[in-house]
Write an enzyme that holds these catalytic residues in place. Structure first.
Site, mmCIF file in Angstrom:
data_model
loop_
_atom_site.group_PDB
_atom_site.id
_atom_site.type_symbol
_atom_site.label_atom_id
_atom_site.label_comp_id
_atom_site.label_asym_id
_atom_site.label_seq_id
_atom_site.Cartn_x
_atom_site.Cartn_y
_atom_site.Cartn_z
ATOM 1 N N ARG A 1 62.703 21.965 34.219
ATOM 2 C CA ARG A 1 62.184 20.636 34.182
ATOM 3 C C ARG A 1 62.619 19.443 34.473
ATOM 4 O O ARG A 1 62.374 18.608 35.120
ATOM 5 C CB ARG A 1 62.982 20.624 32.322
ATOM 6 C CG ARG A 1 63.013 19.417 31.984
ATOM 7 C CD ARG A 1 63.044 18.843 30.540
ATOM 8 N NE ARG A 1 63.646 19.772 29.836
ATOM 9 C CZ ARG A 1 65.496 19.127 30.288
ATOM 10 N NH1 ARG A 1 65.924 18.110 30.880
ATOM 11 N NH2 ARG A 1 66.307 19.939 29.476
ATOM 12 N N ASP B 1 50.656 0.658 41.445
ATOM 13 C CA ASP B 1 48.795 1.994 40.624
ATOM 14 C C ASP B 1 48.049 1.800 41.778
ATOM 15 O O ASP B 1 46.992 0.890 41.730
ATOM 16 C CB ASP B 1 48.850 1.766 39.379
ATOM 17 C CG ASP B 1 48.402 2.594 39.167
ATOM 18 O OD1 ASP B 1 47.515 3.242 39.193
ATOM 19 O OD2 ASP B 1 47.929 2.545 37.736
ATOM 20 N N TYR C 1 46.152 -1.393 33.897
ATOM 21 C CA TYR C 1 45.156 -0.286 33.304
ATOM 22 C C TYR C 1 45.893 -0.246 31.338
ATOM 23 O O TYR C 1 46.889 -0.642 31.701
ATOM 24 C CB TYR C 1 45.754 0.961 33.989
ATOM 25 C CG TYR C 1 45.640 2.418 33.215
ATOM 26 C CD1 TYR C 1 43.955 3.158 33.269
ATOM 27 C CD2 TYR C 1 46.691 2.991 32.626
ATOM 28 C CE1 TYR C 1 43.839 3.878 32.252
ATOM 29 C CE2 TYR C 1 46.334 3.978 31.629
ATOM 30 C CZ TYR C 1 44.756 4.606 31.513
ATOM 31 O OH TYR C 1 45.234 6.049 30.541
HETATM 32 C C1 LIG Z 1 44.183 6.462 34.302
HETATM 33 C C2 LIG Z 1 44.687 6.002 34.616
HETATM 34 C C3 LIG Z 1 45.984 5.756 34.384
HETATM 35 C C4 LIG Z 1 46.756 6.460 33.565
HETATM 36 O O1 LIG Z 1 46.904 8.286 34.198
HETATM 37 P P1 LIG Z 1 46.461 9.261 32.802
HETATM 38 O O2 LIG Z 1 46.518 9.870 34.449
HETATM 39 O O3 LIG Z 1 45.604 9.384 31.892
HETATM 40 O O4 LIG Z 1 48.561 9.389 32.060
HETATM 41 C C5 LIG Z 1 46.507 4.649 34.866
HETATM 42 N N1 LIG Z 1 46.434 4.088 35.518
HETATM 43 C C6 LIG Z 1 44.984 3.703 36.242
HETATM 44 C C7 LIG Z 1 44.493 2.554 37.359
HETATM 45 C C8 LIG Z 1 43.986 4.764 35.149
HETATM 46 O O5 LIG Z 1 43.182 4.909 35.872
#
Ligand SMILES: *Cc1c(COP(=O)(O)O)cnc(C)c1O
Length: 392
Positions: A59, A184, A112
């Site tokens: 973990r 992000d 997102y």
């Molecule tokens: C898909 C996505 C996420 C979330 O990712 P997961 O791996 O599906 O949990 C976050 N930010 C963006 C821009 C995404 O396209």
């Protein structure tokens, strides 16, 4: 071999691997173990005292995941990286680690969807205020700043309409005022944009997308300084336990080997497809970010508004596509569409959702030949226009 410069080829093919430690195997082992036995109590004491730095329990740390962490950190130009079970888990861990009741968070408008749910619906339950900021200018973020602002969450470009923010200026503002910046970077991948080099503290990815690139695993990443990552590690990382299985980490390692060639191909194909769509009168509007000092080139995602009179016409277009799969997610080897129309009830008169039209179709361009993709879109647009013909 560890003294070689960290060029991209080195990172993808060699960094972090200890082949002599596993029979000179080219592909690293999947260390499918939950725990690690200590040879003696003194070793156990050392390991338990700093789980971040030792293999003690999966973990916390696992050697297959550790290879990945080195590569991801090098790709984003940060000290370290943590890998989580999903992109959503990565964003949640990055945010929750640094805010508490009474704090205020600023987020770029229209992030997102699950980032929006985390910030808009969950943080207020714990006494954390959140504002979503329209426009990507630093002045808009400065104007919304409060004494309690502790964090800024960016997504440049964002997920459906690819709006950008002035990342270096906003990150500098956050730093000057003692707040943390989170970005992000899934849309761009570390090859097209590196937010940490623009002053961002924590770079988050959905590794499910370009980093994996094969639509066969779900994972997330947080890149940042060791101090920040240690904070996340002893906080949400260890307490929520949203970790990747060693096998998922190994799939991600395998996907990363081809990251450079995939992104090169995707960037080139997307430019060709977008050019063809811009010239097509049946496309009413196209959303794609411009290349800039931040973003080297647009990646494989863009959206269009079809010149479609009704939901049925949009459905004819989507159903007629032969070379695009209809699915959520993106960034894999296969081209996909995500039609916003799937969120509209055919019985309802609604034509817009969050300011976006029912005709919006988001594309993710994969590794197929661009001419094949263009021909497919054109025949689907033909079907869209012919009300009497049901698409294949
Ligand atoms: C898909 C996505 C996420 C979330 O990712 P997961 O791996 O599906 O949990 C976050 N930010 C963006 C821009 C995404 O396209």
């Amino acid at each position: 071999m560890s003294t070689s410069p960290q060029d991209l080829s080195w990172i993808l093919n060699h960094l972090g691997e200890d082949r002599a430690g596993y029979y000179d195997a080219v592909s690293p082992p999947i260390l499918q173990t939950s725990t690690f036995a200590a040879p003696d109590l003194a070793t156990m004491r050392t390991r338990v005292a700093d789980e971040y730095a030792h293999h003690f329990y999966t973990r916390g740390n696992n050697p297959t995941v550790a290879i990945l962490r080195r590569k991801l950190a090098a790709l984003e130009g940060t000290e370290d990286a943590l890998v989580l079970a999903s992109g959503a888990a990565a964003m949640a861990a990055a945010v929750l680690s640094f805010v508490r009741a009474g704090d205020h968070v600023l987020c770029a408008a229209r992030p997102y969807s699950w980032t929006r749910v985390l910030l808009r619906d969950w943080l207020p339950r714990f006494g954390i205020a959140v504002d979503f900021i329209e426009g990507g200018e630093v002045a808009a973020f400065a104007a919304a700043w409060r004494p309690a602002t502790r964090m800024v969450v960016l997504e440049s470009p964002n997920s459906m309409t690819f709006e950008t923010q002035d990342v270096p200026a906003i990150a500098a503002l956050a730093r000057a005022r003692g707040a943390l910046s989170v970005h992000d970077n899934s849309y761009a991948s570390p090859l097209l944009q590196q937010p940490a080099r623009m002053g961002v503290d924590l770079v988050v990815h959905s590794a499910t997308k370009y980093l994996n690139g094969h639509s066969d695993g779900v994972a997330g990443v947080i890149c940042g300084s060791e101090a920040h990552l240690r904070n996340i590690f002893k906080g949400p990382y260890m307490t929520f336990g949203a970790i990747p299985a060693p096998f998922e980490a190994w799939l991600l390692l395998r996907g990363l080997r081809t990251l450079e060639v995939r992104m090169e191909r995707i960037v080139r194909s997307t430019a060709t497809v977008v050019q063809a769509l811009r010239e097509d009168p049946r496309i009413e509007r196209l959303w794609q970010p411009e290349p800039s000092a931040m973003l080297q080139a647009p990646s494989g995602m863009f959206s269009v508004a079809l010149r479609a009179p009704d939901l049925a016409a949009v459905e004819r277009f989507c159903n007629a596509l032969q070379r695009f799969l209809m699915a959520v997610s993106w960034g894999g080897h296969e081209s996909l569409i995500f039609p916003l129309a799937c969120l509209f009830d055919p019985a309802s008169a609604a034509r817009e959702l969050g300011g976006l039209p029912f005709t919006l179709v988001r594309f993710s361009i994969g590794l197929e030949a661009p001419d094949v993709l263009i021909a497919d879109i054109r025949q689907a647009l033909d079907c869209m226009q012919r009300a009497d013909r049901v698409g294949a």
